[in-house]
Write a protein that holds these residues in place. Structure first.
Motif, PDB file in Angstrom:
ATOM      1  N   LEU A 114       0.859  -1.175   0.000  1.00 23.12           N
ATOM      2  CA  LEU A 114       0.000   0.000   0.000  1.00 23.12           C
ATOM      3  C   LEU A 114       0.899   1.229   0.000  1.00 23.12           C
ATOM      4  O   LEU A 114       1.718   1.404   0.900  1.00 23.12           O
ATOM      5  N   LYS A 115       0.778   2.052  -1.046  1.00 19.26           N
ATOM      6  CA  LYS A 115       1.590   3.266  -1.162  1.00 19.26           C
ATOM      7  C   LYS A 115       0.750   4.442  -0.679  1.00 19.26           C
ATOM      8  O   LYS A 115      -0.324   4.705  -1.214  1.00 19.26           O
ATOM      9  N   LEU A 116       1.268   5.145   0.342  1.00 23.89           N
ATOM     10  CA  LEU A 116       0.558   6.275   0.936  1.00 23.89           C
ATOM     11  C   LEU A 116       1.341   7.562   0.723  1.00 23.89           C
ATOM     12  O   LEU A 116       2.532   7.621   1.022  1.00 23.89           O
ATOM     13  N   ASN A 117       0.680   8.590   0.190  1.00 25.89           N
ATOM     14  CA  ASN A 117       1.246   9.936   0.102  1.00 25.89           C
ATOM     15  C   ASN A 117       0.559  10.755   1.187  1.00 25.89           C
ATOM     16  O   ASN A 117      -0.621  11.092   1.062  1.00 25.89           O
ATOM     17  N   LEU A 118       1.290  11.076   2.255  1.00 28.94           N
ATOM     18  CA  LEU A 118       0.682  11.713   3.414  1.00 28.94           C
ATOM     19  C   LEU A 118       1.362  13.006   3.834  1.00 28.94           C
ATOM     20  O   LEU A 118       1.330  13.385   4.999  1.00 28.94           O
ATOM     21  N   GLY A 119       1.999  13.679   2.876  1.00 29.63           N
ATOM     22  CA  GLY A 119       2.619  14.954   3.187  1.00 29.63           C
ATOM     23  C   GLY A 119       4.029  14.852   3.719  1.00 29.63           C
ATOM     24  O   GLY A 119       4.628  15.861   4.083  1.00 29.63           O
ATOM     25  N   TYR A 120       4.566  13.663   3.814  1.00 24.61           N
ATOM     26  CA  TYR A 120       5.959  13.503   4.219  1.00 24.61           C
ATOM     27  C   TYR A 120       6.857  13.766   3.013  1.00 24.61           C
ATOM     28  O   TYR A 120       6.388  13.843   1.884  1.00 24.61           O
ATOM     29  N   SER A 121       8.159  13.844   3.229  1.00 24.63           N
ATOM     30  CA  SER A 121       9.094  14.073   2.137  1.00 24.63           C
ATOM     31  C   SER A 121       9.267  12.827   1.271  1.00 24.63           C
ATOM     32  O   SER A 121       9.902  12.873   0.234  1.00 24.63           O
ATOM     33  N   HIS A 122       8.687  11.707   1.715  1.00 25.21           N
ATOM     34  CA  HIS A 122       8.792  10.441   0.990  1.00 25.21           C
ATOM     35  C   HIS A 122       7.435   9.736   1.028  1.00 25.21           C
ATOM     36  O   HIS A 122       6.580  10.046   1.852  1.00 25.21           O
ATOM     37  N   ASP A 123       7.240   8.804   0.124  1.00 25.91           N
ATOM     38  CA  ASP A 123       6.033   7.977   0.147  1.00 25.91           C
ATOM     39  C   ASP A 123       6.191   6.908   1.217  1.00 25.91           C
ATOM     40  O   ASP A 123       7.294   6.423   1.456  1.00 25.91           O
TER      41      ASP A 123
END
Length: 177
Positions: free
Chosen positions: A103-112
C-alpha cells in the motif's frame, strides 16, 4: 457474572467445530481458524451450539469467560463472512494506491510510505482517498487498519489525516489575535 459469556454461540449451517483440550477449531466455507483458551474456562460443543463456562469464581475466570466467548463468536463469523474496516484520507495531496502486496501512501511527508499488506488481509482503494481493509480474522483486520491510521492520525485543527469512516474528530478553534 458475565452477560456476554452466558450467551451460547450458534453454529450456522456449513460450519463445524471441534474441541480438543483448550483449543477449538472451527471449519467453514472460507477456511479454518482455531483459538486456544486459558485454563480458566471450559469450552463445549453440543447440538450446533458452543458454550463457554468459567472454571471458578475468581476475577480472572470471569474476565476470561466473556473474552473467550467473544473470540469464539468472531472465529465462527470469520469462517463464514469477512470483517471490514473502512478508512478515509483527508488532506490536500493525501492519497493511497495499492500496488501488488504494498500500500503506497502519500501523506505529506518528504517520501512515500510503503506499507506491506500482511497475509490474510486484503486492502483495496476504490478511490485515492478511501481504503477498505477486509479479512477473516477480526483482530488482524483491526490491527492492520490501526497501523495504517497511525501513519497520519487526524489532527484537531483542520482534520487532516487518516480516519475511520464515520469517525468524529473534535475540531479545535485556532489562535485568535
Amino acid at each position: 457474572m458475565s452477560r456476554i459469556g452466558k450467551k451460547p454461540v450458534e453454529l450456522p449451517s456449513g460450519v463445524t467445530a471441534a474441541v480438543s483440550g483448550q483449543t477449538i477449531e472451527v471449519k467453514g466455507p472460507k477456511g479454518t481458524q482455531s483459538f486456544t483458551a486459558t485454563d480458566d474456562v471450559t469450552i463445549a460443543v453440543e447440538d450446533n451450539v458452543i458454550t463457554v463456562t468459567p472454571r471458578g469464581k475468581s476475577k480472572r475466570a470471569r474476565q476470561q469467560w466473556g473474552m473467550t466467548r467473544t473470540m469464539v463468536a468472531n472465529i465462527v463469523h470469520g469462517v463464514q463472512n469477512t470483517f471490514k474496516k473502512e478508512l478515509e484520507i483527508q488532506g490536500v495531496g493525501y492519497r493511497a494506491a495499492v500496488q501488488g502486496n504494498v500500500l503506497k501512501l502519500n501523506l505529506g511527508y518528504s517520501h512515500d510510505v510503503d506499507f506491506a499488506i500482511p497475509e490474510g488481509v486484503t486492502v483495496t482503494a476504490a478511490k485515492p482517498t478511501e481504503l477498505v481493509v477486509e479479512g477473516h480474522d477480526a483482530q488482524l483486520v483491526g490491527q492492520v487498519a490501526a497501523n495504517i491510521r497511525d501513519w497520519r492520525r487526524p489532527e484537531p485543527y483542520k482534520g487532516k489525516g487518516i480516519r475511520y469512516k464515520g469517525e468524529y474528530i473534535f475540531q479545535k478553534e485556532g489562535k485568535k489575535k
